[in-house]
Design a protein around this motif. Sequence first.
Motif, PDB file in Angstrom:
ATOM      1  N   TYR A 144      -2.616  -3.539   0.037  1.00 29.30           N
ATOM      2  CA  TYR A 144      -1.432  -2.832   0.506  1.00 29.30           C
ATOM      3  C   TYR A 144      -1.750  -1.334   0.570  1.00 29.30           C
ATOM      4  O   TYR A 144      -2.471  -0.805  -0.265  1.00 29.30           O
ATOM      5  CB  TYR A 144      -0.267  -3.043  -0.462  1.00 29.30           C
ATOM      6  CG  TYR A 144      -0.143  -4.457  -0.976  1.00 29.30           C
ATOM      7  CD1 TYR A 144       0.274  -5.489  -0.132  1.00 29.30           C
ATOM      8  CD2 TYR A 144      -0.450  -4.780  -2.294  1.00 29.30           C
ATOM      9  CE1 TYR A 144       0.381  -6.794  -0.589  1.00 29.30           C
ATOM     10  CE2 TYR A 144      -0.335  -6.079  -2.760  1.00 29.30           C
ATOM     11  CZ  TYR A 144       0.068  -7.087  -1.903  1.00 29.30           C
ATOM     12  OH  TYR A 144       0.170  -8.374  -2.348  1.00 29.30           O
ATOM     13  N   ALA A 145      -1.164  -0.658   1.546  1.00 28.83           N
ATOM     14  CA  ALA A 145      -1.349   0.790   1.658  1.00 28.83           C
ATOM     15  C   ALA A 145      -0.199   1.383   2.461  1.00 28.83           C
ATOM     16  O   ALA A 145       0.445   0.699   3.257  1.00 28.83           O
ATOM     17  CB  ALA A 145      -2.684   1.107   2.331  1.00 28.83           C
ATOM     18  N   GLY A 146       0.020   2.656   2.248  1.00 29.76           N
ATOM     19  CA  GLY A 146       0.976   3.394   3.064  1.00 29.76           C
ATOM     20  C   GLY A 146       2.400   3.398   2.566  1.00 29.76           C
ATOM     21  O   GLY A 146       3.297   3.814   3.284  1.00 29.76           O
ATOM     22  N   GLY A 147       2.602   2.977   1.344  1.00 31.18           N
ATOM     23  CA  GLY A 147       3.956   2.927   0.820  1.00 31.18           C
ATOM     24  C   GLY A 147       4.413   4.220   0.181  1.00 31.18           C
ATOM     25  O   GLY A 147       3.658   5.183   0.083  1.00 31.18           O
ATOM     26  N   ASN A 148       5.661   4.203  -0.269  1.00 33.90           N
ATOM     27  CA  ASN A 148       6.245   5.425  -0.822  1.00 33.90           C
ATOM     28  C   ASN A 148       6.910   5.189  -2.173  1.00 33.90           C
ATOM     29  O   ASN A 148       7.809   5.914  -2.544  1.00 33.90           O
ATOM     30  CB  ASN A 148       7.257   5.997   0.172  1.00 33.90           C
ATOM     31  CG  ASN A 148       8.239   4.941   0.653  1.00 33.90           C
ATOM     32  OD1 ASN A 148       8.419   3.927  -0.018  1.00 33.90           O
ATOM     33  ND2 ASN A 148       8.873   5.165   1.781  1.00 33.90           N
ATOM     34  N   VAL A 149       6.467   4.176  -2.895  1.00 35.92           N
ATOM     35  CA  VAL A 149       7.002   3.943  -4.234  1.00 35.92           C
ATOM     36  C   VAL A 149       5.861   4.093  -5.239  1.00 35.92           C
ATOM     37  O   VAL A 149       4.708   3.817  -4.913  1.00 35.92           O
ATOM     38  CB  VAL A 149       7.653   2.540  -4.368  1.00 35.92           C
ATOM     39  CG1 VAL A 149       8.877   2.439  -3.485  1.00 35.92           C
ATOM     40  CG2 VAL A 149       6.688   1.438  -4.061  1.00 35.92           C
ATOM     41  N   LEU A 171      10.770  -3.025   1.299  1.00 31.76           N
ATOM     42  CA  LEU A 171      11.379  -1.849   0.675  1.00 31.76           C
ATOM     43  C   LEU A 171      10.383  -0.832   0.131  1.00 31.76           C
ATOM     44  O   LEU A 171      10.771   0.281  -0.204  1.00 31.76           O
ATOM     45  CB  LEU A 171      12.325  -2.297  -0.449  1.00 31.76           C
ATOM     46  CG  LEU A 171      13.482  -3.200  -0.012  1.00 31.76           C
ATOM     47  CD1 LEU A 171      14.283  -3.668  -1.220  1.00 31.76           C
ATOM     48  CD2 LEU A 171      14.375  -2.472   0.984  1.00 31.76           C
ATOM     49  N   THR A 172       9.095  -1.198   0.040  1.00 34.59           N
ATOM     50  CA  THR A 172       8.115  -0.282  -0.557  1.00 34.59           C
ATOM     51  C   THR A 172       7.478   0.660   0.456  1.00 34.59           C
ATOM     52  O   THR A 172       6.891   1.659   0.082  1.00 34.59           O
ATOM     53  CB  THR A 172       6.973  -1.059  -1.244  1.00 34.59           C
ATOM     54  OG1 THR A 172       6.188  -1.709  -0.238  1.00 34.59           O
ATOM     55  CG2 THR A 172       7.493  -2.066  -2.262  1.00 34.59           C
ATOM     56  N   GLY A 173       7.575   0.330   1.733  1.00 35.32           N
ATOM     57  CA  GLY A 173       6.924   1.126   2.769  1.00 35.32           C
ATOM     58  C   GLY A 173       5.458   0.778   2.975  1.00 35.32           C
ATOM     59  O   GLY A 173       4.821   1.297   3.884  1.00 35.32           O
ATOM     60  N   TYR A 195      -4.253  -0.495  -2.510  1.00 35.94           N
ATOM     61  CA  TYR A 195      -4.025  -1.351  -3.681  1.00 35.94           C
ATOM     62  C   TYR A 195      -4.480  -2.757  -3.339  1.00 35.94           C
ATOM     63  O   TYR A 195      -4.003  -3.348  -2.367  1.00 35.94           O
ATOM     64  CB  TYR A 195      -2.535  -1.381  -4.047  1.00 35.94           C
ATOM     65  CG  TYR A 195      -1.978  -0.042  -4.444  1.00 35.94           C
ATOM     66  CD1 TYR A 195      -2.131   0.444  -5.743  1.00 35.94           C
ATOM     67  CD2 TYR A 195      -1.301   0.745  -3.512  1.00 35.94           C
ATOM     68  CE1 TYR A 195      -1.610   1.680  -6.102  1.00 35.94           C
ATOM     69  CE2 TYR A 195      -0.781   1.979  -3.864  1.00 35.94           C
ATOM     70  CZ  TYR A 195      -0.939   2.439  -5.158  1.00 35.94           C
ATOM     71  OH  TYR A 195      -0.425   3.661  -5.502  1.00 35.94           O
ATOM     72  N   GLU A 196      -5.395  -3.288  -4.131  1.00 37.92           N
ATOM     73  CA  GLU A 196      -5.876  -4.651  -3.901  1.00 37.92           C
ATOM     74  C   GLU A 196      -4.750  -5.644  -4.183  1.00 37.92           C
ATOM     75  O   GLU A 196      -4.037  -5.519  -5.184  1.00 37.92           O
ATOM     76  CB  GLU A 196      -7.072  -4.933  -4.816  1.00 37.92           C
ATOM     77  CG  GLU A 196      -7.741  -6.258  -4.534  1.00 37.92           C
ATOM     78  CD  GLU A 196      -9.037  -6.441  -5.306  1.00 37.92           C
ATOM     79  OE1 GLU A 196      -9.325  -7.590  -5.685  1.00 37.92           O
ATOM     80  OE2 GLU A 196      -9.766  -5.447  -5.541  1.00 37.92           O
ATOM     81  N   ALA A 197      -4.602  -6.611  -3.284  1.00 39.56           N
ATOM     82  CA  ALA A 197      -3.574  -7.645  -3.458  1.00 39.56           C
ATOM     83  C   ALA A 197      -3.994  -8.609  -4.576  1.00 39.56           C
ATOM     84  O   ALA A 197      -5.159  -8.667  -4.979  1.00 39.56           O
ATOM     85  CB  ALA A 197      -3.378  -8.410  -2.147  1.00 39.56           C
ATOM     86  N   GLY A 203       3.333   3.421  -8.416  1.00 39.28           N
ATOM     87  CA  GLY A 203       2.747   2.245  -9.046  1.00 39.28           C
ATOM     88  C   GLY A 203       2.187   1.246  -8.045  1.00 39.28           C
ATOM     89  O   GLY A 203       2.381   1.360  -6.840  1.00 39.28           O
ATOM     90  N   LYS A 204       1.490   0.267  -8.594  1.00 38.19           N
ATOM     91  CA  LYS A 204       0.856  -0.766  -7.770  1.00 38.19           C
ATOM     92  C   LYS A 204       1.902  -1.782  -7.332  1.00 38.19           C
ATOM     93  O   LYS A 204       2.571  -2.397  -8.155  1.00 38.19           O
ATOM     94  CB  LYS A 204      -0.246  -1.457  -8.562  1.00 38.19           C
ATOM     95  CG  LYS A 204      -0.969  -2.509  -7.748  1.00 38.19           C
ATOM     96  CD  LYS A 204      -2.073  -3.183  -8.521  1.00 38.19           C
ATOM     97  CE  LYS A 204      -2.711  -4.251  -7.625  1.00 38.19           C
ATOM     98  NZ  LYS A 204      -3.772  -4.951  -8.320  1.00 38.19           N
ATOM     99  N   PRO A 205       2.041  -1.983  -6.022  1.00 38.37           N
ATOM    100  CA  PRO A 205       3.048  -2.932  -5.536  1.00 38.37           C
ATOM    101  C   PRO A 205       2.581  -4.376  -5.682  1.00 38.37           C
ATOM    102  O   PRO A 205       1.384  -4.653  -5.746  1.00 38.37           O
ATOM    103  CB  PRO A 205       3.171  -2.565  -4.054  1.00 38.37           C
ATOM    104  CG  PRO A 205       1.808  -2.070  -3.698  1.00 38.37           C
ATOM    105  CD  PRO A 205       1.310  -1.343  -4.927  1.00 38.37           C
ATOM    106  N   THR A 206       3.532  -5.278  -5.719  1.00 40.28           N
ATOM    107  CA  THR A 206       3.237  -6.710  -5.738  1.00 40.28           C
ATOM    108  C   THR A 206       3.501  -7.281  -4.342  1.00 40.28           C
ATOM    109  O   THR A 206       4.179  -6.659  -3.517  1.00 40.28           O
ATOM    110  CB  THR A 206       4.136  -7.455  -6.741  1.00 40.28           C
ATOM    111  OG1 THR A 206       5.500  -7.363  -6.283  1.00 40.28           O
ATOM    112  CG2 THR A 206       4.002  -6.888  -8.139  1.00 40.28           C
TER     113      THR A 206
END
Length: 178
Positions: free
Chosen positions: A35-40, A53-55, A139-141, A42-45
Amino acid sequence: MSKDIQLATLGAGCFWCTEAVFLEVKGVEKVVSGYAGGNVPGKPTYREVCSGLTGHAEVVQITFDANIISYEDVLIIFMTTHDPTQLNRQGADVGTQYRSVIYYHNDQQQRIAEKVTTALESVFDAKIVTEISSVPTFYEAEQEHQDYYKNNQNQGYCSFVITPKLQKLRKLHSDKLK
């Protein structure tokens, strides 16, 4: 000949599809879904990213030997194995997490991305909407999303969505395959 190892970070909708495509390409040493390019923070799930919602976009980070396959050829394969004219979707997968995106790692990659996108405009019936941006944090999935097609070929999504993309890859880019 020494290796010229480089990274490409690309989003073409579902990362399972993009990973399966690039694992067949000569010169590609590794493909990691993430995952990449988000705006929250921490590491997203996966669940959070799928919510939209994370961008973040579902992307793959490709490690390749530029002495075997050029970044330009990586991008041509990328652009011709998904639909870069669909904004925030690929097929039934809808949302910003499925956007078409090229995250460049340096100025040269940015120039090549812009050149390839412009050169391919005439190939498509609609305007290319692929985002071209500097690479953000990758972020690695989760492990179950790595080698997904290889481990789940009989699953419906794999049969109906990924297998046709691989057939398209083999038809259009047979000279670039392992």
